[in-house]
Design an enzyme around this catalytic site. Structure first.
Site, PDB file in Angstrom:
ATOM      1  N   GLY A 326     -17.231  39.017  14.830  1.00  0.00           N
ATOM      2  CA  GLY A 326     -17.431  40.417  14.460  1.00  0.00           C
ATOM      3  C   GLY A 326     -17.948  41.220  15.631  1.00  0.00           C
ATOM      4  CD  GLU A 327     -22.329  40.723  17.507  1.00  0.00           C
ATOM      5  OE1 GLU A 327     -22.473  41.083  18.693  1.00  0.00           O
ATOM      6  OE2 GLU A 327     -22.828  39.688  17.053  1.00  0.00           O
ATOM      7  CB  CYS A 328     -16.774  45.916  18.260  1.00  0.00           C
ATOM      8  SG  CYS A 328     -15.628  47.204  18.755  1.00  0.00           S
TER       9      CYS A 328
END
Length: 356
Positions: A326-328
């Site tokens: 996640g987290e871009c």
């Protein structure tokens, strides 16, 4: 669709076998149609992460379900790493020269006002509620989060004239929330949607998955009478950061800004956004195949909505690297791919050019 098809026809005339550049061709046609130009721009890019805490992730002693292998406090720890520019997304963004910002939509604890992380003035200070017991958010809270997402995109356009946004999220427990949203939106059996989420080891813990399935099923049973349309579903079983992502995508669509969609959670937000406004399909670029099996269900539903409304159907994710952070991170890794697609359409010769 006419613009998209016209660009596809031109790409078929380039000096290569038809279709040989795969997703790169679909992305090129999509961004050309979006910008109404055969010289599209994939720069400037803004990477934006929305963060929020989930009531369902609170420990059972505090009224939650303890749905994650990690405690809820890890949300804040990840944000601190981003603030110090040492977390995964920070490292990737710096390497490819992209500004990264984090918007606190609903993280429990102190307000952020730093160089990377900023708390929205009207954030949900206590996060969301445990949706196994009550609605996760009120209608007013959903409106607030949607507005935060929309305002963030507006700010990026006015400040940086961004052409592309890479969207990511942080929120312990949000794979449980995303699974509940997809189940409510599609009617897909919960066991077909739930994966391991954030693993505490390299081995999948089937007990964790079984627990998550039970939590989602209880939530849907509790909220079943009110799960009728997208906005209501977002209120009952959604998350603050997911609602902000929905608002961001709707605003990006209104401004013809390309959206690089990160993994499972951002894909779930994309499904909600598309259900609210089908034209959002036009701006979506799926970047990474998630280890969470619910993502494919969400993508297939988005693609079906695009076909139903005679819109260009977004391609399946460009990357399949086993990413689940996640987290871009997946969206950031795909930035050079989108930039390569614009270079291809702008600079590659046609067969006729070479033969003449």
């Amino acid at each position: 669709m006419d613009k998209y098809n016209s660009v596809q026809s031109y790409i078929d005339c380039l000096a290569k076998p038809v279709g040989s550049l795969g997703t790169l061709e679909e992305w090129a046609a999509r961004i050309c149609a979006l910008q109404n130009s055969m010289q599209p721009k994939a720069d400037p890019v803004n990477a934006i992460i929305f963060a929020g805490d989930h009531g369902v992730a609170m420990p059972t002693s505090d009224g939650g379900e303890g749905c994650s292998a990690y405690p809820q406090s890890v949300t804040r720890a990840i944000i601190q790493g981003l603030q110090q520019k040492v977390a995964g997304a920070s490292v990737l963004a710096q390497e490819i020269g992209i500004d990264l910002s984090v918007v606190d939509v609903g993280v429990i604890g102190d307000i952020y006002d730093g160089p990377v992380v900023e708390s929205a003035s009207d954030k949900l200070s206590n996060g969301t509620r445990n949706f196994c017991n009550e609605p996760a958010m009120t209608i007013e809270e959903v409106d607030r989060c949607l507005k935060i997402g929309k305002d963030t995109i507006t700010k990026a356009v006015l400040k940086d004239s961004c052409k592309v946004v890479a969207l990511g999220e942080i929120g312990i427990g949000n794979t449980t929330t995303a699974s509940a949203l997809i189940a409510a939106l599609t009617g897909e059996p919960v066991e077909n949607l739930c994966g391991g989420g954030a693993f505490a080891s390299r081995m999948v813990d089937n007990d964790v998955i079984k627990k998550k399935i039970g939590i989602v099923e209880r939530a849907l049973k509790k909220q079943i009478g009110s799960l009728k349309e997208s906005f209501s579903i977002l209120s009952k079983v959604g998350g603050a950061e997911i609602a902000a992502l929905v608002g961001a995508m709707i605003e990006a669509s209104d401004r013809n800004i390309a959206v690089l969609v990160d993994g499972f959670i951002v894909t779930t937000a994309a499904l909600v956004a598309v259900r609210m406004k089908p034209s959002v399909c036009n701006v979506l670029f799926f970047t990474t195949k998630s280890a969470e099996k619910g993502q494919q269900v969400a993508i297939q539903e988005i693609q079906a909505i695009a076909r139903e409304h005679n819109l260009p159907v977004p391609a399946s994710p460009a990357l399949s690297m086993g990413l689940r952070m996640g987290e871009c991170t997946g969206a950031l890794l795909a930035v050079p791919i989108l930039q390569s697609s614009t270079a291809m359409i702008a600079n590659m010769a046609t067969i006729q050019d070479i033969l003449s």
